[in-house]
Motif scaffolding. Structure first.
Motif, PDB file in Angstrom:
ATOM      1  N   ALA A 292       0.810  -1.237   0.011  1.00 21.06           N
ATOM      2  CA  ALA A 292       0.013  -0.095  -0.167  1.00 21.06           C
ATOM      3  C   ALA A 292       1.176   1.448  -0.062  1.00 21.06           C
ATOM      4  O   ALA A 292       1.140   1.888   0.922  1.00 21.06           O
ATOM      5  N   PRO A 293       1.480   1.567  -0.896  1.00 18.42           N
ATOM      6  CA  PRO A 293       2.427   2.565  -1.243  1.00 18.42           C
ATOM      7  C   PRO A 293       1.540   4.051  -0.841  1.00 18.42           C
ATOM      8  O   PRO A 293       0.378   4.041  -1.034  1.00 18.42           O
ATOM      9  N   PRO A 294       2.251   5.031  -0.374  1.00 19.98           N
ATOM     10  CA  PRO A 294       1.705   6.250   0.048  1.00 19.98           C
ATOM     11  C   PRO A 294       0.897   6.919  -1.080  1.00 19.98           C
ATOM     12  O   PRO A 294       1.476   6.651  -2.442  1.00 19.98           O
ATOM     13  N   THR A 295      -0.086   7.793  -1.116  1.00 17.46           N
ATOM     14  CA  THR A 295      -0.638   8.510  -2.263  1.00 17.46           C
ATOM     15  C   THR A 295       0.096   9.588  -2.434  1.00 17.46           C
ATOM     16  O   THR A 295       0.927   9.946  -1.375  1.00 17.46           O
ATOM     17  N   GLY A 296       0.268  10.064  -3.648  1.00 12.55           N
ATOM     18  CA  GLY A 296       0.837  11.313  -4.141  1.00 12.55           C
ATOM     19  C   GLY A 296       2.507  10.740  -4.179  1.00 12.55           C
ATOM     20  O   GLY A 296       2.819   9.560  -4.487  1.00 12.55           O
ATOM     21  N   CYS A 297       3.165  11.702  -3.622  1.00 17.83           N
ATOM     22  CA  CYS A 297       4.635  11.361  -3.335  1.00 17.83           C
ATOM     23  C   CYS A 297       5.079  10.328  -2.742  1.00 17.83           C
ATOM     24  O   CYS A 297       4.511  10.445  -1.414  1.00 17.83           O
ATOM     25  N   HIS A 298       5.544   9.264  -2.865  1.00 20.97           N
ATOM     26  CA  HIS A 298       5.888   8.108  -2.192  1.00 20.97           C
ATOM     27  C   HIS A 298       6.773   8.366  -0.989  1.00 20.97           C
ATOM     28  O   HIS A 298       6.798   7.843  -0.001  1.00 20.97           O
ATOM     29  N   PHE A 299       7.669   9.354  -1.213  1.00 20.94           N
ATOM     30  CA  PHE A 299       8.472   9.869  -0.032  1.00 20.94           C
ATOM     31  C   PHE A 299       7.948  10.590   0.721  1.00 20.94           C
ATOM     32  O   PHE A 299       8.575  11.167   1.886  1.00 20.94           O
ATOM     33  N   ARG A 300       6.706  11.293   0.651  1.00 24.83           N
ATOM     34  CA  ARG A 300       6.078  12.196   1.300  1.00 24.83           C
ATOM     35  C   ARG A 300       6.047  11.766   2.769  1.00 24.83           C
ATOM     36  O   ARG A 300       6.476  12.878   3.583  1.00 24.83           O
ATOM     37  N   PRO A 301       5.744  10.814   3.311  1.00 26.97           N
ATOM     38  CA  PRO A 301       5.846  10.459   4.705  1.00 26.97           C
ATOM     39  C   PRO A 301       7.021  10.574   5.482  1.00 26.97           C
ATOM     40  O   PRO A 301       7.292  11.020   6.709  1.00 26.97           O
ATOM     41  N   ARG A 302       8.305  10.802   4.697  1.00 26.63           N
ATOM     42  CA  ARG A 302       9.566  10.791   5.290  1.00 26.63           C
ATOM     43  C   ARG A 302      10.276  12.146   4.911  1.00 26.63           C
ATOM     44  O   ARG A 302      11.368  12.225   5.616  1.00 26.63           O
ATOM     45  N   CYS A 303       9.587  12.989   4.166  1.00 26.92           N
ATOM     46  CA  CYS A 303      10.281  14.057   3.672  1.00 26.92           C
ATOM     47  C   CYS A 303      10.153  15.221   4.557  1.00 26.92           C
ATOM     48  O   CYS A 303       8.953  15.577   4.885  1.00 26.92           O
ATOM     49  N   PRO A 304      10.987  15.904   5.040  1.00 24.78           N
ATOM     50  CA  PRO A 304      11.138  17.140   6.004  1.00 24.78           C
ATOM     51  C   PRO A 304      10.527  18.249   5.340  1.00 24.78           C
ATOM     52  O   PRO A 304      10.319  19.246   5.851  1.00 24.78           O
ATOM     53  N   HIS A 305      10.633  18.280   4.028  1.00 27.66           N
ATOM     54  CA  HIS A 305      10.177  19.321   3.198  1.00 27.66           C
ATOM     55  C   HIS A 305       8.816  19.251   2.400  1.00 27.66           C
ATOM     56  O   HIS A 305       8.229  20.103   1.453  1.00 27.66           O
ATOM     57  N   ALA A 306       8.131  18.323   2.827  1.00 26.52           N
ATOM     58  CA  ALA A 306       6.808  17.975   2.256  1.00 26.52           C
ATOM     59  C   ALA A 306       5.755  18.992   2.476  1.00 26.52           C
ATOM     60  O   ALA A 306       5.754  19.684   3.662  1.00 26.52           O
ATOM     61  N   GLY A 308       1.528  20.947   0.888  1.00 27.55           N
ATOM     62  CA  GLY A 308       0.102  20.319   0.611  1.00 27.55           C
ATOM     63  C   GLY A 308       0.205  19.549  -0.705  1.00 27.55           C
ATOM     64  O   GLY A 308      -0.590  18.783  -0.928  1.00 27.55           O
ATOM     65  N   LYS A 309       0.843  20.114  -1.814  1.00 24.60           N
ATOM     66  CA  LYS A 309       0.752  19.674  -3.175  1.00 24.60           C
ATOM     67  C   LYS A 309       1.447  18.216  -3.251  1.00 24.60           C
ATOM     68  O   LYS A 309       1.122  17.541  -4.117  1.00 24.60           O
ATOM     69  N   CYS A 310       2.090  18.018  -2.157  1.00 23.42           N
ATOM     70  CA  CYS A 310       2.637  16.496  -2.187  1.00 23.42           C
ATOM     71  C   CYS A 310       1.727  15.286  -2.166  1.00 23.42           C
ATOM     72  O   CYS A 310       2.051  14.234  -2.245  1.00 23.42           O
ATOM     73  N   ILE A 311       0.628  15.634  -1.871  1.00 31.86           N
ATOM     74  CA  ILE A 311      -0.442  14.670  -1.773  1.00 31.86           C
ATOM     75  C   ILE A 311      -0.960  14.165  -3.243  1.00 31.86           C
ATOM     76  O   ILE A 311      -1.696  12.996  -3.464  1.00 31.86           O
ATOM     77  N   GLU A 312      -0.459  14.913  -4.267  1.00 36.67           N
ATOM     78  CA  GLU A 312      -0.705  14.718  -5.669  1.00 36.67           C
ATOM     79  C   GLU A 312       0.810  14.229  -6.170  1.00 36.67           C
ATOM     80  O   GLU A 312       1.936  14.298  -5.682  1.00 36.67           O
ATOM     81  N   GLN A 313       0.645  12.979  -7.279  1.00 33.50           N
ATOM     82  CA  GLN A 313       1.767  12.496  -7.749  1.00 33.50           C
ATOM     83  C   GLN A 313       2.608  13.108  -8.614  1.00 33.50           C
ATOM     84  O   GLN A 313       1.984  13.700  -9.433  1.00 33.50           O
ATOM     85  N   PRO A 314       3.882  13.462  -8.184  1.00 30.63           N
ATOM     86  CA  PRO A 314       4.593  14.338  -9.156  1.00 30.63           C
ATOM     87  C   PRO A 314       5.332  13.488 -10.272  1.00 30.63           C
ATOM     88  O   PRO A 314       5.419  12.233 -10.151  1.00 30.63           O
ATOM     89  N   ALA A 315       5.344  14.190 -11.717  1.00 34.70           N
ATOM     90  CA  ALA A 315       5.896  13.427 -12.783  1.00 34.70           C
ATOM     91  C   ALA A 315       7.298  13.593 -12.503  1.00 34.70           C
ATOM     92  O   ALA A 315       7.960  14.336 -11.796  1.00 34.70           O
ATOM     93  N   LEU A 316       8.005  12.553 -13.391  1.00 34.70           N
ATOM     94  CA  LEU A 316       9.576  12.594 -13.357  1.00 34.70           C
ATOM     95  C   LEU A 316       9.792  13.340 -14.504  1.00 34.70           C
ATOM     96  O   LEU A 316       9.583  12.806 -15.664  1.00 34.70           O
ATOM     97  N   GLU A 317      10.160  14.482 -14.176  1.00 29.26           N
ATOM     98  CA  GLU A 317      10.430  15.214 -15.473  1.00 29.26           C
ATOM     99  C   GLU A 317      11.743  16.225 -15.231  1.00 29.26           C
ATOM    100  O   GLU A 317      12.334  16.341 -14.124  1.00 29.26           O
ATOM    101  N   GLN A 318      11.938  16.967 -16.295  1.00 29.61           N
ATOM    102  CA  GLN A 318      13.207  17.769 -16.140  1.00 29.61           C
ATOM    103  C   GLN A 318      12.596  19.028 -15.804  1.00 29.61           C
ATOM    104  O   GLN A 318      11.980  19.812 -16.176  1.00 29.61           O
TER     105      GLN A 318
END
Length: 353
Positions: A292-306, A308-318
């Protein structure tokens, strides 16, 4: 750190193309989302390192390339193309021709990879004759030459020895010799220096670098150790919870990392240019369950910089306008990343003058 220039698509032939690869396994507890939308490509002669904590999907990605994750409880989608040939729907016979012959793999534990009751040389001969119509004598000669090429002394005698008669470093060299006996174009090395002392680790990495330079061998190096990456890689792919969170050239990842997870990996390295800390920094928390991976950014629960927008999945992009091919999966703006890295302290190396 002096990485060789990464071959561009215009300069070199495309060797491997992985597109939107997803791998799931059905278990009694639920569905494990082991690989989630992974895409990358490789050029001839390139060394790509895949980095991340245990359970990030590195090994599953590599084994799926060779069709080793197929089974009644597995679901695989996406594309894996080797020299333009699709491998995800290749037959068992077609995969058997490719494994070992064109793409070879060195697994983590060389002791369990060898049959303990067969001589090393005989096992290499068996691999050779599975792909080549040669005499037993010729196969033995090739096996001895392969053992000698990876630095095993008195290879003719050592070929008659059993795995338990080899040290850990020698067994790893013998595994590489077996993998290279048929002169594949691509070698996948899964944690090849794990459980070896630092001197033997350095020898194994130097061997891989020599093979890359002398034979033009392409290498996918899987590791959790960024120190190992610095020794050999042209390009780095950072994985977390089944996804790529950052990828770029060696210099881009080490001198200008863009994802907070990469910052955490970099921050946990010991530094020769700084006084040793009393305790190495570590990333708070633990990797998520892939059931059950986290919704949005998978690293969000551990990220000290998360935020509100991190609840959405960011794309891998330049996201850096000047860094072609340097991709990351983070909602923070480049200016914010620079500011937060400076607040945390120096993360990443200083670029050479």
């Amino acid at each position: 750190m002096n990485a060789r220039p990464v071959p561009s698509a215009r300069q070199s032939k495309s060797l491997l193309e992985v597109s939107d690869l997803e791998v799931e396994f059905r278990t009694d507890e639920g569905t494990v989302h082991a690989v989630d939308g992974v895409s990358f490509d490789m050029s001839d002669g390139e060394v790509l390192s895949i980095v991340g904590e245990s359970g990030s999907g590195k090994s599953v990605t590599a084994m799926t390339i060779l069709g080793l994750t197929r089974g009644p409880n597995a679901r695989i989608s996406g594309s894996v193309r080797y020299h333009g040939k699709e491998l995800t729907d290749a037959s068992s016979e077609e995969l058997q021709e490719i494994r070992g012959d064109r793409i070879a793999m060195v697994f983590q534990d060389p002791m369990s990879s060898f049959n303990p009751v067969q001589r090393i040389g005989d096992q290499i001969v068996e691999a050779i004759r599975a792909h080549r119509d040669v005499s037993d004598e010729e196969a033995h000669r090739t096996a001895v030459e392969s053992l000698s090429s990876v630095g095993i002394p008195d290879a003719k005698t050592r070929a008659r020895h059993y795995p338990f008669e080899y040290s850990g470093g020698m067994r790893q060299r013998a595994m590489i010799a077996m993998a290279l006996a048929l002169e594949p174009a691509l070698l996948i090395a899964d944690e090849p220096s794990t459980a070896l002392d630092v001197t033997i680790q350095a020898q194994i990495l130097e061997l891989l670098r020599q093979l890359n330079e002398e034979r033009g061998l392409s290498v996918i190096l899987i590791t959790h150790d960024l120190g190992v990456v610095a020794e050999i890689a042209d390009r780095v792919m950072v994985m977390y919870a089944g996804q790529i969170v950052e990828q770029g050239s060696l210099d881009e990842i080490f001198y200008d990392p863009q994802h907070p997870y990469t910052w955490g990996l970099m921050g946990s390295l010991t530094r020769l240019d700084q006084p040793p800390p009393e305790r190495l920094p570590q990333i708070a928390g633990a990797p998520p369950s892939l059931l059950a991976p986290p919704t949005g950014c998978h690293f969000r629960p551990r990220c000290p910089h998360a935020f509100g927008k991190c609840i959405e999945q960011p794309a891998l992009e330049q996201r850096l306008p000047t860094a072609r091919g340097h991709l990351d999966r983070c909602w923070l703006e480049p200016s914010e990343k620079k500011e937060k890295r400076e607040v945390e302290g120096r993360i990443g190396l200083e670029a050479p003058a």
